[in-house]
Design an enzyme around this catalytic site. Structure first.
Site, PDB file in Angstrom:
ATOM      1  N   SER A  11      -6.622  -6.555 -17.907  1.00  0.00           N
ATOM      2  CA  SER A  11      -7.807  -6.776 -17.086  1.00  0.00           C
ATOM      3  C   SER A  11      -8.439  -5.469 -16.620  1.00  0.00           C
ATOM      4  O   SER A  11      -9.656  -5.324 -16.615  1.00  0.00           O
ATOM      5  CB  SER A  11      -7.509  -7.603 -15.831  1.00  0.00           C
ATOM      6  OG  SER A  11      -6.316  -8.247 -15.882  1.00  0.00           O
ATOM      7  N   GLY A 134      -7.883   2.930  -5.858  1.00  0.00           N
ATOM      8  CA  GLY A 134      -8.638   2.449  -4.697  1.00  0.00           C
ATOM      9  C   GLY A 134      -8.663   0.931  -4.685  1.00  0.00           C
ATOM     10  O   GLY A 134      -8.079   0.286  -5.543  1.00  0.00           O
ATOM     11  N   LYS A 189       1.615  -0.108  -1.624  1.00  0.00           N
ATOM     12  CA  LYS A 189       0.882  -1.254  -1.047  1.00  0.00           C
ATOM     13  C   LYS A 189       1.292  -2.557  -1.742  1.00  0.00           C
ATOM     14  O   LYS A 189       1.206  -3.636  -1.156  1.00  0.00           O
ATOM     15  CB  LYS A 189      -0.626  -1.044  -1.084  1.00  0.00           C
ATOM     16  CG  LYS A 189      -1.209  -0.760  -2.479  1.00  0.00           C
ATOM     17  CD  LYS A 189      -1.852  -1.931  -3.125  1.00  0.00           C
ATOM     18  CE  LYS A 189      -2.077  -1.706  -4.608  1.00  0.00           C
ATOM     19  NZ  LYS A 189      -2.836  -2.701  -5.302  1.00  0.00           N
ATOM     20  N   ASP A 242      -6.791   0.055  -0.041  1.00  0.00           N
ATOM     21  CA  ASP A 242      -6.130  -0.716  -1.103  1.00  0.00           C
ATOM     22  C   ASP A 242      -5.125  -1.711  -0.508  1.00  0.00           C
ATOM     23  O   ASP A 242      -4.930  -2.813  -1.028  1.00  0.00           O
ATOM     24  CB  ASP A 242      -5.426   0.253  -2.062  1.00  0.00           C
ATOM     25  CG  ASP A 242      -5.333  -0.316  -3.461  1.00  0.00           C
ATOM     26  OD1 ASP A 242      -5.755  -1.468  -3.670  1.00  0.00           O
ATOM     27  OD2 ASP A 242      -4.809   0.380  -4.351  1.00  0.00           O
ATOM     28  N   THR A 246      -5.274  -5.766  -1.177  1.00  0.00           N
ATOM     29  CA  THR A 246      -4.144  -6.413  -1.865  1.00  0.00           C
ATOM     30  C   THR A 246      -3.490  -7.473  -0.997  1.00  0.00           C
ATOM     31  O   THR A 246      -2.990  -8.473  -1.502  1.00  0.00           O
ATOM     32  CB  THR A 246      -3.099  -5.345  -2.266  1.00  0.00           C
ATOM     33  OG1 THR A 246      -3.789  -4.263  -2.858  1.00  0.00           O
ATOM     34  CG2 THR A 246      -2.120  -5.883  -3.259  1.00  0.00           C
ATOM     35  N   ASN A 254       0.559  -9.605  -6.674  1.00  0.00           N
ATOM     36  CA  ASN A 254       1.702  -9.330  -5.795  1.00  0.00           C
ATOM     37  C   ASN A 254       1.692 -10.284  -4.602  1.00  0.00           C
ATOM     38  O   ASN A 254       2.711 -10.857  -4.237  1.00  0.00           O
ATOM     39  CB  ASN A 254       1.666  -7.868  -5.327  1.00  0.00           C
ATOM     40  CG  ASN A 254       1.972  -6.913  -6.456  1.00  0.00           C
ATOM     41  OD1 ASN A 254       3.122  -6.765  -6.853  1.00  0.00           O
ATOM     42  ND2 ASN A 254       0.947  -6.300  -7.022  1.00  0.00           N
TER      43      ASN A 254
END
Ligand SMILES: NC(=O)c1ccc[n+]([C@@H]2O[C@H](COP(=O)([O-])OP(=O)(O)OC[C@H]3O[C@@H](n4cnc5c(N)ncnc54)[C@H](O)[C@@H]3O)[C@@H](O)[C@H]2O)c1
Length: 339
Positions: A11, A134, A189, A242, A246, A254
């Protein structure tokens, strides 16, 4: 116009190809998977991973790595972090002295505790290796939604070269010399996002999420600074930025894996269900090893490891975090410290 080889047709490789081709560059995308290249040649689109993102005629597709690398002004290494070393090894014979490689994967190698640029530099010493990172989900970059990232490099010249190549009205690129801080923010992260997902799966609310994000960045920063990175980087796009995206986004694999664990699945069941590489699982172990090596306290990352690898329930992990020893929020603001 630049010539760019993109190594990896997942992706992120496709979304970056779309962005770079919008800037008029000539792109060649490589994948190790023949069916993937056949699909891209036929449809100019990755139907399963990024449907609706059509690539223009200035993008070529190939399984030939040599052809993707030789003579290109810039290479973008976009395979998931677990395949970085093997892919870099295969690239090495074709990379010219000072050829630019922009690393966009996020992770820390479990066995060596090396960052992605460190792995690539070790495998391809001739290259000029840098990082682009980022808050940037492929689904949004692919459709041109405004996004901001940071190009990190040892030299200002390389960082600005990357900035010029990628930047446009929907993709704003800042520069930074703090490659290590950028890479640690980007990989750690993912571990906190697993915890945020677990909180979502348990049905916890916005308060819990805000706690994980702010205490999460605090422990990431402690480790990063102990390793030589700059604290400012972790307050910026590649750190806090980030982490926010996320922990909040429906696109984060995640967070999704964590949510399934919060709902009671084991790590193996959850990662199987997500179907894509869940990099936080690998980075969690690496982060814990780094915390020990640099003698840094990382309570959230410790608890995530226990849930992932020791069969602890996510609910018990949250309770243990809540009932840790009482502490002051910022050690630097202690009443005894003179300002
Ligand atoms: N997807 C995003 O939104 C996004 C955004 C920023 C950074 N990233 C980072 O970019 C990296 C790639 O992410 P992605 O979302 O494109 O992953 P993905 O799961 O979509 O990519 C998988 C691709 O990797 C390649 N691949 C598979 N097996 C391989 C092997 N053995 N050797 C070499 N290549 C192989 C194939 O081209 C495959 O399509 C990750 O490190 C991720 O953290 C992703």
């Amino acid at each position: 116009m630049r010539t760019v080889g993109i190594i990896g047709a997942g992706s992120w490789g496709i979304a970056l190809a779309k962005n770079l081709s919008n800037n008029g560059h000539k792109i060649t995308i490589w994948s190790i998977i023949e069916d993937e290249i056949a699909m891209l040649k036929e449809h100019r689109e990755c139907l399963d991973k990024l449907p609706g993102v059509k690539l223009s005629e200035n993008v070529d597709f190939t399984c030939n790595l040599e052809e993707t690398i030789i003579g290109k002004d810039m290479l973008v290494l976009a395979v998931p972090s677990v395949f970085t070393r093997s892919t870099a090894k295969s690239m090495a014979p074709y990379v010219a002295k000072d050829q630019k490689i922009v690393c966009v994967a996020k992770g820390i190698e479990e066995e060596t505790l090396m960052t992605i640029t460190e792995v690539v530099e070790a495998e391809i010493p001739a290259a000029d290796v840098c990082v682009l990172s980022g808050p940037s989900h492929a689904e949004e970059v692919g459709t041109g939604l405004p996004t901001t990232v940071v190009a990190g490099a040892k030299t200002q010249r390389t960082a600005e070269f990357v900035q010029d190549a990628f930047m446009n009205e929907s993709f704003r690129v800042y520069t930074s010399p703090d490659v290590l801080g950028i890479e640690l923010g980007g990989s750690l992260k993912n571990v906190i996002a697993l915890a945020a997902g677990m909180a979502d799966g348990l049905g916890y609310g916005d308060n819990t999420k805000a706690a994980l994000i702010t205490r999460g960045i605090s422990e990431i920063t402690r480790l990063a600074v102990a390793m030589g990175a700059k604290a400012e980087t972790l307050t910026g796009l590649t750190g806090m930025g980030d982490l926010i995206v996320t922990c909040q986004s429906k696109h984060s694999r995640n967070r999704k894996a964590g949510m399934l664990m919060g709902q009671g699945m084991s790590m193996e069941e959850a990662t199987k269900e997500v179907k894509m590489v869940v990099e936080g699982v690998y980075s969690a172990k690496a982060a814990l090893a780094l915390a020990k090596k640099y003698n840094v306290t990382m309570p959230i990352i410790e608890q995530v490891n226990m849930v992932l690898f020791d069969g602890k329930s996510a609910k018990d992990a949250v309770t243990d975090l809540m009932l840790r020893d009482k502490r002051i929020e910022h050690a630097a603001l202690d009443w005894n410290v003179q300002n």
